[in-house]
Scaffold this motif. Sequence first.
Motif, PDB file in Angstrom:
ATOM      1  N   THR A   5      -1.643 -13.823   7.184  1.00 57.78           N
ATOM      2  CA  THR A   5      -0.696 -14.613   7.946  1.00 57.78           C
ATOM      3  C   THR A   5      -0.202 -13.946   9.199  1.00 57.78           C
ATOM      4  O   THR A   5      -0.508 -12.821   9.473  1.00 57.78           O
ATOM      5  CB  THR A   5       0.529 -14.914   7.104  1.00 57.78           C
ATOM      6  N   LYS A 128      10.622 -11.251   5.020  1.00 56.44           N
ATOM      7  CA  LYS A 128      10.693 -12.666   4.655  1.00 56.44           C
ATOM      8  C   LYS A 128      11.946 -12.918   3.827  1.00 56.44           C
ATOM      9  O   LYS A 128      12.450 -12.038   3.133  1.00 56.44           O
ATOM     10  CB  LYS A 128       9.446 -13.108   3.887  1.00 56.44           C
ATOM     11  N   MET A 143       9.327 -15.820   8.042  1.00 54.80           N
ATOM     12  CA  MET A 143       8.352 -14.730   7.986  1.00 54.80           C
ATOM     13  C   MET A 143       8.325 -14.015   9.332  1.00 54.80           C
ATOM     14  O   MET A 143       8.371 -14.650  10.381  1.00 54.80           O
ATOM     15  CB  MET A 143       6.950 -15.259   7.650  1.00 54.80           C
ATOM     16  N   PHE A 236       6.662 -22.220  -1.415  1.00 56.06           N
ATOM     17  CA  PHE A 236       6.051 -21.059  -0.794  1.00 56.06           C
ATOM     18  C   PHE A 236       5.217 -20.286  -1.802  1.00 56.06           C
ATOM     19  O   PHE A 236       5.601 -20.107  -2.947  1.00 56.06           O
ATOM     20  CB  PHE A 236       7.148 -20.154  -0.233  1.00 56.06           C
ATOM     21  N   ALA A 237       4.037 -19.832  -1.328  1.00 57.21           N
ATOM     22  CA  ALA A 237       3.112 -18.997  -2.111  1.00 57.21           C
ATOM     23  C   ALA A 237       2.347 -19.776  -3.177  1.00 57.21           C
ATOM     24  O   ALA A 237       1.666 -19.175  -4.010  1.00 57.21           O
ATOM     25  CB  ALA A 237       3.819 -17.800  -2.731  1.00 57.21           C
ATOM     26  N   GLU A 265       1.349 -14.151   2.111  1.00 54.84           N
ATOM     27  CA  GLU A 265       2.660 -13.959   1.489  1.00 54.84           C
ATOM     28  C   GLU A 265       2.930 -12.478   1.249  1.00 54.84           C
ATOM     29  O   GLU A 265       4.084 -12.056   1.117  1.00 54.84           O
ATOM     30  CB  GLU A 265       2.745 -14.704   0.162  1.00 54.84           C
ATOM     31  N   GLU A 293      -3.468 -21.736   0.662  1.00 56.08           N
ATOM     32  CA  GLU A 293      -2.155 -21.346   0.166  1.00 56.08           C
ATOM     33  C   GLU A 293      -1.078 -21.979   1.031  1.00 56.08           C
ATOM     34  O   GLU A 293      -1.291 -22.291   2.204  1.00 56.08           O
ATOM     35  CB  GLU A 293      -1.992 -19.823   0.148  1.00 56.08           C
ATOM     36  N   THR A 295       2.105 -21.215   2.741  1.00 53.98           N
ATOM     37  CA  THR A 295       3.040 -20.216   3.275  1.00 53.98           C
ATOM     38  C   THR A 295       3.516 -20.736   4.627  1.00 53.98           C
ATOM     39  O   THR A 295       4.273 -21.670   4.685  1.00 53.98           O
ATOM     40  CB  THR A 295       2.372 -18.833   3.392  1.00 53.98           C
TER      41      THR A 295
END
Length: 301
Positions: A5, A128, A143, A236-237, A265, A293, A295
Amino acid sequence: MKRRTLLVLVAIAASACDGGGGSTSGAGDAGGATTGGGAGGGATVGGGGEGEGGAATGGGGAAGGLGSGGAPAGPGVTGVLEDEAGQPIGGASVLLCNTRVCYSDNTAADGRFTFLCDAEVPVDFVVKSMEDAGTTPRRGVTMFPLRFLDAVTVDVGSLFVPDLPAGALLGPSSGDPQVLEVGDGLQLTVNRADLAPPPGASLGDIAARRIPPERVPPLPDLGGEEIVAVYALYPFATTSGSPIAVQAPSDMAPGTPVRFRTLSEYDGALSAPVAGEADGAVVTTAPGAGIDELTWIVISR
């Protein structure tokens, strides 16, 4: 397959970190943090000068006393969590993580957090926040990736914590694939049967919030690519065993190629790009392709 990310990264060799009384836990994926000039996602700090994004200071700065009186002598990070109205968020959980370890602490009443690390450099981390479903509206995850090349303290400033919309309810897996309008014009096509939320999370709905361009952290590993849009996703995640197709509003000319990535993440590194294309009204991932994913999604061209 985990995708890397976007975040401001400060190269740090992880060892021990002081979050002002916070706790430490191991991070799940053993894939190894990217160090040095590897494929990260955020701004680089140190290495002969101030990196893009984030003002680095010497051993004094926001983390005064580094290296004395038993305080950690390595790099550090400080900043403030803010809501969408620009108000500080006190008492919120904040994390400093990479693929080897994750440190946690709570923000002060003024929203400020500080982590001081005893670590060799270079090393990558991501700052985060935690999702908060107990507020109205719900809060998503912010993030900010960092790559430390030197043992300096970086002030990342105010970090934008997104509010989440109501989201789109997931139906039973018998209705897969499901096309969901998850918020701010973002459309995801998912297979519920292939989704795996993180421990303690539920799969009642999926939500997205577009991050204002001025609150997107520097992502120098995109090179010369221009950021089209960035979205924070909920839950999230959550990971998917099959590609999640993405469609987002855009007025780019038909046929313009675009790329879709997510932020890891674990350390905020950018994932491998997924190809897509604009049609004049939206940008869409290529047939059969997608993210894996939930995120932050980064769309670029």
